[in-house]
Design a protein around this motif. Structure first.
Motif, PDB file in Angstrom:
ATOM      1  N   GLY A 149       4.425  -0.300  -0.357  1.00  0.00           N
ATOM      2  CA  GLY A 149       4.590  -1.257  -1.451  1.00  0.00           C
ATOM      3  C   GLY A 149       5.047  -0.653  -2.763  1.00  0.00           C
ATOM      4  N   TYR A 150       5.675   0.503  -2.718  1.00  0.00           N
ATOM      5  CA  TYR A 150       6.123   1.120  -3.971  1.00  0.00           C
ATOM      6  C   TYR A 150       7.652   1.103  -3.996  1.00  0.00           C
ATOM      7  CZ  TYR A 150       1.273   1.921  -4.678  1.00  0.00           C
ATOM      8  OH  TYR A 150      -0.075   1.692  -4.862  1.00  0.00           O
ATOM      9  N   ASP A 157      -5.456  -0.906   2.990  1.00  0.00           N
ATOM     10  CA  ASP A 157      -6.359   0.222   2.696  1.00  0.00           C
ATOM     11  C   ASP A 157      -7.653   0.058   3.494  1.00  0.00           C
ATOM     12  OD1 ASP A 157      -5.040   1.611   0.180  1.00  0.00           O
ATOM     13  OD2 ASP A 157      -4.858  -0.546  -0.043  1.00  0.00           O
ATOM     14  N   ALA A 177       0.838  -1.223   0.000  1.00  0.00           N
ATOM     15  CA  ALA A 177       0.000   0.000   0.000  1.00  0.00           C
ATOM     16  C   ALA A 177       0.870   1.269   0.000  1.00  0.00           C
ATOM     17  CB  ALA A 177      -0.972  -0.008   1.162  1.00  0.00           C
ATOM     18  N   ARG A 198     -13.169  -3.820 -15.050  1.00  0.00           N
ATOM     19  CA  ARG A 198     -12.593  -5.112 -14.657  1.00  0.00           C
ATOM     20  C   ARG A 198     -13.685  -6.177 -14.526  1.00  0.00           C
ATOM     21  NH1 ARG A 198      -9.410  -6.089  -9.031  1.00  0.00           N
ATOM     22  NH2 ARG A 198      -7.759  -4.974 -10.100  1.00  0.00           N
ATOM     23  N   ARG A 251       1.279  -8.876  -8.811  1.00  0.00           N
ATOM     24  CA  ARG A 251       2.583  -8.546  -8.232  1.00  0.00           C
ATOM     25  C   ARG A 251       2.792  -9.238  -6.882  1.00  0.00           C
ATOM     26  NH1 ARG A 251       5.209  -2.926  -6.548  1.00  0.00           N
ATOM     27  NH2 ARG A 251       7.357  -3.641  -6.639  1.00  0.00           N
ATOM     28  N   GLY A 255      -1.300  -5.737  -4.827  1.00  0.00           N
ATOM     29  CA  GLY A 255      -2.153  -5.909  -6.011  1.00  0.00           C
ATOM     30  C   GLY A 255      -1.731  -7.170  -6.767  1.00  0.00           C
TER      31      GLY A 255
HETATM   32  N1  UDP Z   1       0.027  -1.541  -4.345  1.00  0.00           N
HETATM   33  C1  UDP Z   1       1.331  -1.486  -3.896  1.00  0.00           C
HETATM   34  N2  UDP Z   1       2.326  -1.401  -4.828  1.00  0.00           N
HETATM   35  C2  UDP Z   1       2.092  -1.354  -6.158  1.00  0.00           C
HETATM   36  C3  UDP Z   1       0.738  -1.447  -6.602  1.00  0.00           C
HETATM   37  C4  UDP Z   1      -0.274  -1.537  -5.659  1.00  0.00           C
HETATM   38  O1  UDP Z   1       1.592  -1.536  -2.713  1.00  0.00           O
HETATM   39  O2  UDP Z   1       3.034  -1.270  -6.941  1.00  0.00           O
HETATM   40  C5  UDP Z   1      -1.035  -1.670  -3.330  1.00  0.00           C
HETATM   41  C6  UDP Z   1      -2.145  -0.640  -3.421  1.00  0.00           C
HETATM   42  O3  UDP Z   1      -1.726   0.571  -2.820  1.00  0.00           O
HETATM   43  C7  UDP Z   1      -3.231  -1.331  -2.629  1.00  0.00           C
HETATM   44  C8  UDP Z   1      -2.964  -2.803  -2.879  1.00  0.00           C
HETATM   45  O4  UDP Z   1      -1.699  -2.872  -3.524  1.00  0.00           O
HETATM   46  O5  UDP Z   1      -3.040  -1.112  -1.245  1.00  0.00           O
HETATM   47  C9  UDP Z   1      -3.998  -3.472  -3.748  1.00  0.00           C
HETATM   48  O6  UDP Z   1      -4.101  -2.710  -4.883  1.00  0.00           O
HETATM   49  P1  UDP Z   1      -5.309  -2.853  -5.833  1.00  0.00           P
HETATM   50  O7  UDP Z   1      -6.575  -2.538  -5.097  1.00  0.00           O
HETATM   51  O8  UDP Z   1      -4.981  -2.124  -7.090  1.00  0.00           O
HETATM   52  O9  UDP Z   1      -5.232  -4.434  -6.041  1.00  0.00           O
HETATM   53  P2  UDP Z   1      -6.089  -5.323  -6.925  1.00  0.00           P
HETATM   54  O10 UDP Z   1      -7.537  -5.018  -6.551  1.00  0.00           O
HETATM   55  O11 UDP Z   1      -5.743  -4.907  -8.336  1.00  0.00           O
HETATM   56  O12 UDP Z   1      -5.627  -6.688  -6.534  1.00  0.00           O
END
Ligand code: UDP
Length: 253
Positions: A145-146, A201, A118, A235, A175, A172
């Motif tokens: 997570g960046y 989140d 996150a 999606r 990844r 996400g």
């Molecule tokens: N996130 C992260 N790094 C990244 C991309 C996403 O930490 O490079 C985090 C984002 O902030 C969120 C979590 O991954 O807290 C899930 O993201 P998202 O809701 O986009 O996930 P999805 O629903 O696509 O699985």
């Protein structure tokens, strides 16, 4: 303790209740601490979006093939298992609920969590909020997570040094799943690498969960789509029919 799996939407899915899964986490943590568990287990979740992405045979497919436990984070999966299996799934294991079962066991057994993922500050808030809900909960490390690939070895080193038992990783899809299976070796000593999507989140204190009736009716996806209509609407529009197809044609004991 062993768990049985059934195929749900083409993915081998664990028939474990939330309580059983938490008990499994406790046992694996004891095994990891005594050296009986060589590598951390990768524990991940399936839902309609995951099922649709899995059948595209890309990174998520490859990572999930290597996961140790995949639970069912979606009511439609439970419903499909009831329709098509003699031994259906026990219940839905929503990660946002399971975290409480896991936290209770962690407080009881003195297990340590690490939160990775996150935006900066979010996982810290989630850790504070979960500590408030579960007094005594030990979150020994938190990191946003960046990060780039070149930072991964250092991050793994930091996680190992924290003496965490369970790493919750919310980056996400795909990844987080790829991170989990790729870094198993670099995270030796841990019991679990548990993917957790948007968990941080959720407990940041800003996002809201669908009403209980929508969760029970399997409509949490609709609630989420209504809050982020463009990204999630698109999606679900393409993943829902694919997920339904696989749930109907590829769910069996
Ligand atoms: N996130 C992260 N790094 C990244 C991309 C996403 O930490 O490079 C985090 C984002 O902030 C969120 C979590 O991954 O807290 C899930 O993201 P998202 O809701 O986009 O996930 P999805 O629903 O696509 O699985």
């Amino acid at each position: 303790m062993s768990h049985t799996t059934i195929v749900v939407g083409g993915i081998a899915t664990a028939r474990l209740s939330r309580t059983e899964l938490a008990a499994r986490m406790a046992l694996d943590s004891q095994c990891a601490r005594t050296g009986l568990l060589k590598y951390p287990r990768v524990v991940s979740s399936s839902n309609g979006f995951v099922i649709a992405a899995y059948h595209r045979r890309g990174a998520l497919h490859d990572a999930l093939q290597q996961a140790d436990i995949i639970d069912a984070d979606g009511m439609p999966l439970v419903v499909a298992s009831r329709l098509f299996c003699e031994r259906p799934l026990a219940e839905r294991v929503a990660t946002t609920d399971f975290v409480h079962d896991a936290a209770e066991v962690a407080v009881r057994d003195g297990l340590n969590f690490y939160f990775l993922g996150a935006k900066p500050g979010v996982a810290e808030n989630a850790a504070d909020n979960l500590r408030r809900l579960h007094p005594g909960l030990s979150v020994v490390g938190v990191r946003h997570g960046y990060f780039s690939e070149s930072e991964v070895p250092g991050i793994c080193e930091e996680i190992r040094a924290s003496r965490a038992d369970v790493l919750w990783v919310g980056l996400g899809s795909p990844r987080q799943e790829t991170f989990a299976v790729d870094n198993r070796e670099h995270l030796r000593g841990l019991a679990w690498i548990r993917t957790c999507g948007g968990l941080f989140d959720h407990y940041d204190g800003t996002s809201r969960r669908a009403p209980a009736w929508m969760q029970t009716a399997g409509l949490e996806w609709l609630f989420r789509a209504s809050r982020e209509p463009v990204r999630l609407g698109i999606r679900y529009l393409w993943t829902n029919p694919i997920a339904v197809y696989h749930l109907v044609t590829n769910t069996h004991d």
